[in-house]
Write a protein that holds these residues in place. Sequence first.
Motif, PDB file in Angstrom:
ATOM      1  N   ILE A  11       0.877  -1.162   0.000  1.00 40.45           N
ATOM      2  CA  ILE A  11       0.000   0.000   0.000  1.00 40.45           C
ATOM      3  C   ILE A  11       0.920   1.219   0.000  1.00 40.45           C
ATOM      4  N   TYR A  12       0.775   2.047  -1.021  1.00 42.95           N
ATOM      5  CA  TYR A  12       1.582   3.270  -1.166  1.00 42.95           C
ATOM      6  C   TYR A  12       0.758   4.446  -0.649  1.00 42.95           C
ATOM      7  N   SER A  13       1.297   5.188   0.303  1.00 47.72           N
ATOM      8  CA  SER A  13       0.609   6.337   0.881  1.00 47.72           C
ATOM      9  C   SER A  13       1.268   7.613   0.360  1.00 47.72           C
ATOM     10  N   ILE A  14       0.567   8.298  -0.548  1.00 44.39           N
ATOM     11  CA  ILE A  14       1.114   9.450  -1.260  1.00 44.39           C
ATOM     12  C   ILE A  14       0.517  10.737  -0.700  1.00 44.39           C
ATOM     13  N   PRO A  15       1.309  11.624  -0.140  1.00 43.78           N
ATOM     14  CA  PRO A  15       0.751  12.902   0.338  1.00 43.78           C
ATOM     15  C   PRO A  15       0.060  13.641  -0.797  1.00 43.78           C
ATOM     16  N   MET A  16      -1.130  14.186  -0.526  1.00 42.43           N
ATOM     17  CA  MET A  16      -1.866  14.919  -1.559  1.00 42.43           C
ATOM     18  C   MET A  16      -1.038  16.080  -2.107  1.00 42.43           C
ATOM     19  N   SER A  17      -0.216  16.678  -1.251  1.00 41.85           N
ATOM     20  CA  SER A  17       0.596  17.829  -1.670  1.00 41.85           C
ATOM     21  C   SER A  17       1.637  17.456  -2.715  1.00 41.85           C
ATOM     22  N   GLU A  18       1.936  16.156  -2.854  1.00 38.34           N
ATOM     23  CA  GLU A  18       2.940  15.706  -3.810  1.00 38.34           C
ATOM     24  C   GLU A  18       2.324  15.291  -5.149  1.00 38.34           C
ATOM     25  N   ILE A  19       0.994  15.316  -5.242  1.00 42.27           N
ATOM     26  CA  ILE A  19       0.342  14.901  -6.477  1.00 42.27           C
ATOM     27  C   ILE A  19       0.349  16.041  -7.489  1.00 42.27           C
ATOM     28  N   GLU A  20       0.912  15.783  -8.643  1.00 44.71           N
ATOM     29  CA  GLU A  20       0.887  16.743  -9.741  1.00 44.71           C
ATOM     30  C   GLU A  20      -0.392  16.583 -10.555  1.00 44.71           C
ATOM     31  N   TYR A  21      -0.788  15.321 -10.792  1.00 42.32           N
ATOM     32  CA  TYR A  21      -2.017  15.032 -11.541  1.00 42.32           C
ATOM     33  C   TYR A  21      -2.452  13.612 -11.202  1.00 42.32           C
ATOM     34  N   VAL A  22      -3.745  13.434 -10.968  1.00 40.20           N
ATOM     35  CA  VAL A  22      -4.303  12.101 -10.760  1.00 40.20           C
ATOM     36  C   VAL A  22      -5.641  12.042 -11.484  1.00 40.20           C
ATOM     37  N   GLY A  23      -5.883  10.953 -12.176  1.00 42.08           N
ATOM     38  CA  GLY A  23      -7.142  10.857 -12.905  1.00 42.08           C
ATOM     39  C   GLY A  23      -7.374   9.481 -13.485  1.00 42.08           C
ATOM     40  N   TYR A  24      -8.550   9.355 -14.083  1.00 43.89           N
ATOM     41  CA  TYR A  24      -8.954   8.107 -14.742  1.00 43.89           C
ATOM     42  C   TYR A  24      -8.753   8.242 -16.246  1.00 43.89           C
ATOM     43  N   PHE A  25      -8.216   7.191 -16.863  1.00 47.94           N
ATOM     44  CA  PHE A  25      -7.976   7.181 -18.304  1.00 47.94           C
ATOM     45  C   PHE A  25      -8.569   5.916 -18.914  1.00 47.94           C
ATOM     46  N   PRO A  26      -9.536   6.053 -19.828  1.00 45.43           N
ATOM     47  CA  PRO A  26     -10.092   4.868 -20.491  1.00 45.43           C
ATOM     48  C   PRO A  26      -9.028   4.169 -21.325  1.00 45.43           C
ATOM     49  N   GLY A  27      -9.158   2.859 -21.448  1.00 48.01           N
ATOM     50  CA  GLY A  27      -8.252   2.115 -22.301  1.00 48.01           C
ATOM     51  C   GLY A  27      -8.473   2.460 -23.765  1.00 48.01           C
ATOM     52  N   ASN A  28      -7.436   2.366 -24.538  1.00 47.53           N
ATOM     53  CA  ASN A  28      -7.522   2.639 -25.967  1.00 47.53           C
ATOM     54  C   ASN A  28      -8.340   1.540 -26.650  1.00 47.53           C
ATOM     55  N   ASN A  29      -9.291   1.932 -27.513  1.00 46.34           N
ATOM     56  CA  ASN A  29     -10.164   0.955 -28.192  1.00 46.34           C
ATOM     57  C   ASN A  29     -10.940   0.101 -27.188  1.00 46.34           C
ATOM     58  N   LYS A  30     -11.384   0.734 -26.103  1.00 42.51           N
ATOM     59  CA  LYS A  30     -12.231   0.146 -25.051  1.00 42.51           C
ATOM     60  C   LYS A  30     -11.474  -0.747 -24.076  1.00 42.51           C
ATOM     61  N   CYS A  31     -10.422  -1.435 -24.511  1.00 43.60           N
ATOM     62  CA  CYS A  31      -9.632  -2.259 -23.597  1.00 43.60           C
ATOM     63  C   CYS A  31      -8.169  -2.222 -24.014  1.00 43.60           C
ATOM     64  N   GLU A  32      -7.269  -2.267 -23.014  1.00 39.03           N
ATOM     65  CA  GLU A  32      -5.850  -2.083 -23.293  1.00 39.03           C
ATOM     66  C   GLU A  32      -5.033  -2.733 -22.188  1.00 39.03           C
ATOM     67  N   THR A  33      -3.833  -3.208 -22.503  1.00 44.79           N
ATOM     68  CA  THR A  33      -2.938  -3.723 -21.477  1.00 44.79           C
ATOM     69  C   THR A  33      -2.280  -2.560 -20.749  1.00 44.79           C
ATOM     70  N   VAL A  34      -1.783  -2.810 -19.569  1.00 44.87           N
ATOM     71  CA  VAL A  34      -1.135  -1.748 -18.794  1.00 44.87           C
ATOM     72  C   VAL A  34       0.150  -1.284 -19.476  1.00 44.87           C
ATOM     73  N   ASN A  35       0.854  -2.200 -20.144  1.00 48.33           N
ATOM     74  CA  ASN A  35       2.074  -1.803 -20.847  1.00 48.33           C
ATOM     75  C   ASN A  35       1.772  -0.824 -21.971  1.00 48.33           C
ATOM     76  N   SER A  36       0.721  -1.126 -22.733  1.00 41.72           N
ATOM     77  CA  SER A  36       0.322  -0.243 -23.829  1.00 41.72           C
ATOM     78  C   SER A  36      -0.106   1.119 -23.300  1.00 41.72           C
ATOM     79  N   ALA A  37      -0.919   1.118 -22.237  1.00 44.11           N
ATOM     80  CA  ALA A  37      -1.401   2.381 -21.662  1.00 44.11           C
ATOM     81  C   ALA A  37      -0.251   3.213 -21.111  1.00 44.11           C
ATOM     82  N   TYR A  38       0.729   2.571 -20.514  1.00 40.44           N
ATOM     83  CA  TYR A  38       1.883   3.274 -19.950  1.00 40.44           C
ATOM     84  C   TYR A  38       2.648   4.007 -21.048  1.00 40.44           C
ATOM     85  N   SER A  39       2.906   3.320 -22.154  1.00 37.13           N
ATOM     86  CA  SER A  39       3.623   3.935 -23.280  1.00 37.13           C
ATOM     87  C   SER A  39       2.796   5.051 -23.910  1.00 37.13           C
ATOM     88  N   ARG A  40       1.504   4.819 -24.044  1.00 39.62           N
ATOM     89  CA  ARG A  40       0.630   5.819 -24.666  1.00 39.62           C
ATOM     90  C   ARG A  40       0.560   7.089 -23.834  1.00 39.62           C
TER      91      ARG A  40
END
Length: 261
Positions: A11-40
């Motif tokens: 469990i990673y506990s990240i101070p809110m003050s250290e967050i630059e951006y956090v959000g939800y990102f849909p997978g490309n073409n409705k579904c995607e592997t984590v490796n593909s999403a990371y590169s994209r």
Amino acid sequence: MKMSRCGGGYIYSIPMSEIEYVGYFPGNNKCETVNSAYSRLAKERGRAPDFLFNAELFDFNTRAAASDVVAGGVVHRLTEGYGIAFPGNKKAVFSYKNFVGAKDYVGAYPVLVRNGKSEISIPAGLGGVRGRTAIGVGNDKFHVGLVPDSAGVSMQTLRTAFRSTGVTDAINLDGGGSTQYYTPTGKYFSGRRVRGFIAVWIKGDFRKVKVRTSLNIRSGPGITNKRVGKLYNGDVVKILEEKLGWCRIASGWVSSLYLKK
């Protein structure tokens, strides 16, 4: 950032003050592997996220969301109840049906902790020892729980681990074979294509690799240490520590001579 063990994960506990951006990102073409999403996302946003992991449950046949999701202000599904919202994409808050009006929101399946107390009900199919993906808030921190399916834990163990970090509210997301992630301390790739991801970029010292060919990553600060990987011209890395002309990044140590701000 603090790390707490949870079975074979953390469990990673990240101070809110250290967050630059956090959000939800849909997978490309409705579904995607984590490796593909990371590169994209690395290409789309200029650098790779510090954390990237699977989010909502989904129907394997239709690829429709099976737990609540709001992405970029567009409601994909919003029926279940509680979840974690990302107001302004700068922090995380516990919310009922996204009443805070955030553009990105992910619902619980199920709620693990609410108001500092464990929730009791566990939906059918979530018993046993499995990989787990979960997020929570508390003590002005965003808590991310990631346990690979190869070293899973029970839902009860996950709840106990979250409560020990000081969370006030936490939710479970899709798990089992869907659990896959990139973190500053490592990655886990299940191979499954999933519907969407939560990504976190953390504030810090980022530098670009400037070399003609490649730059060796070593196990320690010095050329006598074992080579454990390579970086290439134009790669952007986050500096975790610097000493004696060497910089520690998530995957090892590199010479600071070839890193430019």
